[in-house]
Motif scaffolding. Structure first.
Motif, PDB file in Angstrom:
ATOM      1  N   ARG A 162       4.652  96.659  69.294  1.00 59.09           N
ATOM      2  CA  ARG A 162       5.876  96.581  70.089  1.00 59.09           C
ATOM      3  C   ARG A 162       7.125  96.823  69.235  1.00 59.09           C
ATOM      4  O   ARG A 162       8.128  97.321  69.735  1.00 59.09           O
ATOM      5  CB  ARG A 162       5.968  95.212  70.766  1.00 59.09           C
ATOM      6  CG  ARG A 162       4.963  95.026  71.885  1.00 59.09           C
ATOM      7  CD  ARG A 162       4.907  93.596  72.376  1.00 59.09           C
ATOM      8  NE  ARG A 162       5.960  93.303  73.338  1.00 59.09           N
ATOM      9  CZ  ARG A 162       5.973  92.207  74.089  1.00 59.09           C
ATOM     10  NH1 ARG A 162       5.000  91.308  73.995  1.00 59.09           N
ATOM     11  NH2 ARG A 162       6.961  91.992  74.936  1.00 59.09           N
ATOM     12  N   ALA A 163       7.045  96.455  67.950  1.00 59.31           N
ATOM     13  CA  ALA A 163       8.184  96.662  67.044  1.00 59.31           C
ATOM     14  C   ALA A 163       8.139  98.039  66.383  1.00 59.31           C
ATOM     15  O   ALA A 163       8.979  98.341  65.532  1.00 59.31           O
ATOM     16  CB  ALA A 163       8.200  95.582  65.973  1.00 59.31           C
ATOM     17  N   GLU A 164       7.138  98.838  66.772  1.00 57.68           N
ATOM     18  CA  GLU A 164       6.970 100.204  66.244  1.00 57.68           C
ATOM     19  C   GLU A 164       6.745 100.198  64.742  1.00 57.68           C
ATOM     20  O   GLU A 164       7.351 100.982  63.997  1.00 57.68           O
ATOM     21  CB  GLU A 164       8.151 101.086  66.648  1.00 57.68           C
ATOM     22  CG  GLU A 164       8.311 101.200  68.149  1.00 57.68           C
ATOM     23  CD  GLU A 164       9.546 101.974  68.570  1.00 57.68           C
ATOM     24  OE1 GLU A 164      10.362 102.336  67.696  1.00 57.68           O
ATOM     25  OE2 GLU A 164       9.695 102.188  69.781  1.00 57.68           O
ATOM     26  N   LEU A 165       5.850  99.292  64.316  1.00 54.00           N
ATOM     27  CA  LEU A 165       5.468  99.174  62.913  1.00 54.00           C
ATOM     28  C   LEU A 165       3.945  99.133  62.822  1.00 54.00           C
ATOM     29  O   LEU A 165       3.265  98.808  63.798  1.00 54.00           O
ATOM     30  CB  LEU A 165       5.990  97.856  62.314  1.00 54.00           C
ATOM     31  CG  LEU A 165       7.479  97.657  62.148  1.00 54.00           C
ATOM     32  CD1 LEU A 165       7.758  96.202  61.809  1.00 54.00           C
ATOM     33  CD2 LEU A 165       8.004  98.550  61.054  1.00 54.00           C
ATOM     34  N   SER A 166       3.454  99.398  61.642  1.00 53.29           N
ATOM     35  CA  SER A 166       2.039  99.123  61.401  1.00 53.29           C
ATOM     36  C   SER A 166       1.898  97.620  61.153  1.00 53.29           C
ATOM     37  O   SER A 166       2.885  96.932  60.847  1.00 53.29           O
ATOM     38  CB  SER A 166       1.554  99.896  60.168  1.00 53.29           C
ATOM     39  OG  SER A 166       2.195  99.395  59.007  1.00 53.29           O
ATOM     40  N   GLN A 167       0.687  97.115  61.267  1.00 57.18           N
ATOM     41  CA  GLN A 167       0.487  95.691  60.993  1.00 57.18           C
ATOM     42  C   GLN A 167       0.804  95.400  59.528  1.00 57.18           C
ATOM     43  O   GLN A 167       1.371  94.354  59.212  1.00 57.18           O
ATOM     44  CB  GLN A 167      -0.938  95.255  61.343  1.00 57.18           C
ATOM     45  CG  GLN A 167      -1.058  93.749  61.403  1.00 57.18           C
ATOM     46  CD  GLN A 167      -2.299  93.291  62.144  1.00 57.18           C
ATOM     47  OE1 GLN A 167      -2.876  94.023  62.942  1.00 57.18           O
ATOM     48  NE2 GLN A 167      -2.713  92.066  61.886  1.00 57.18           N
ATOM     49  N   ALA A 168       0.481  96.347  58.630  1.00 52.60           N
ATOM     50  CA  ALA A 168       0.816  96.176  57.210  1.00 52.60           C
ATOM     51  C   ALA A 168       2.332  96.111  57.024  1.00 52.60           C
ATOM     52  O   ALA A 168       2.843  95.336  56.219  1.00 52.60           O
ATOM     53  CB  ALA A 168       0.219  97.303  56.381  1.00 52.60           C
ATOM     54  N   LEU A 185       3.454  92.702  58.077  1.00 49.16           N
ATOM     55  CA  LEU A 185       3.086  91.704  57.072  1.00 49.16           C
ATOM     56  C   LEU A 185       3.898  91.846  55.789  1.00 49.16           C
ATOM     57  O   LEU A 185       3.978  90.901  55.003  1.00 49.16           O
ATOM     58  CB  LEU A 185       1.582  91.786  56.774  1.00 49.16           C
ATOM     59  CG  LEU A 185       0.695  91.342  57.947  1.00 49.16           C
ATOM     60  CD1 LEU A 185      -0.767  91.640  57.657  1.00 49.16           C
ATOM     61  CD2 LEU A 185       0.904  89.867  58.266  1.00 49.16           C
ATOM     62  N   HIS A 186       4.516  92.985  55.592  1.00 49.07           N
ATOM     63  CA  HIS A 186       5.427  93.155  54.454  1.00 49.07           C
ATOM     64  C   HIS A 186       6.641  92.241  54.620  1.00 49.07           C
ATOM     65  O   HIS A 186       7.147  91.679  53.654  1.00 49.07           O
ATOM     66  CB  HIS A 186       5.871  94.620  54.354  1.00 49.07           C
ATOM     67  CG  HIS A 186       6.968  94.841  53.369  1.00 49.07           C
ATOM     68  ND1 HIS A 186       6.755  94.841  52.003  1.00 49.07           N
ATOM     69  CD2 HIS A 186       8.297  95.053  53.546  1.00 49.07           C
ATOM     70  CE1 HIS A 186       7.913  95.047  51.389  1.00 49.07           C
ATOM     71  NE2 HIS A 186       8.861  95.179  52.300  1.00 49.07           N
TER      72      HIS A 186
END
Length: 196
Positions: free
Chosen positions: A39-45, A48-49
């Protein structure tokens, strides 16, 4: 360097706003880091960063939610009648953002368990809120708006209980409970009761 910081701060705020919605919709246990990242248009990695785990993200979201209220409503400088009217303003504002109210209600309900990651946040929040409201009431006494000798802490507890109870009733049956109107009536009655 400054531009990178601004970009990072904007990304962090987007993550918090997105996570707030996810936690509001699904609670802490049902929320998914994968869905928040998507939803935030990010990868899960990438997510987690910024936040090493779900617990840290939840605490950041809860602080973010409080920060949103502080940006909009500040009881500290006003005190007295103005502070009580500001509280009514908070309730009226909350009636327009049911997702925020739902998040608070879900997380508060879950956080009664001592092992829950929001437990310490909830305790700190209630202590801070009680002190803030009690201080505002004492300022009303100092200004002569309220009668001397009132029990500021007890009134603060009752005000907070009224707000939270109305929120729960409103979330369950919004067509029958006019949270803002009922709380405004309670504040008006309290002001009349507390006047010298």
């Amino acid at each position: 360097m400054r531009r990178g910081y601004a970009t990072g701060a904007a990304r962090r705020e987007r993550i918090l706003a997105t996570a707030l919605l996810e936690f509001a919709e699904h609670g802490y246990r049902g929320a998914s880091l994968a869905r928040i990242a998507e939803r935030a248009e990010l990868s899960q990695a990438g997510l987690l960063h910024h936040f090493r785990n779900k617990e840290l993200l939840l605490v950041a979201v809860l602080d973010y939610r409080d920060e949103l209220d502080v940006r909009t409503f500040d009881l500290e400088p006003s005190g007295g009648i103005d502070a009580l009217r500001a509280l009514a303003g908070v309730v009226e504002h909350n009636s327009r953002v049911p997702g925020l109210v739902q998040l608070f209600s879900v997380i508060s309900g879950e956080a009664v368990t001592p092992g829950h990651p929001g437990h310490d946040w909830a305790r700190r929040r209630y202590r801070r809120l009680r002190e803030m409201v009690a201080t505002a009431l004492r300022r009303g006494v100092e200004r002569g708006e309220f009668r001397a000798g009132l029990d500021a802490e007890a009134h603060a507890d009752r005000l907070i209980a009224m707000m939270d109870g109305l929120q729960t009733q409103w979330l369950i049956d919004p067509d029958r409970v006019d949270m803002a109107a009922v709380f405004q009536g309670y504040v008006d009655d309290l002001i009349a009761t507390l006047r010298p």
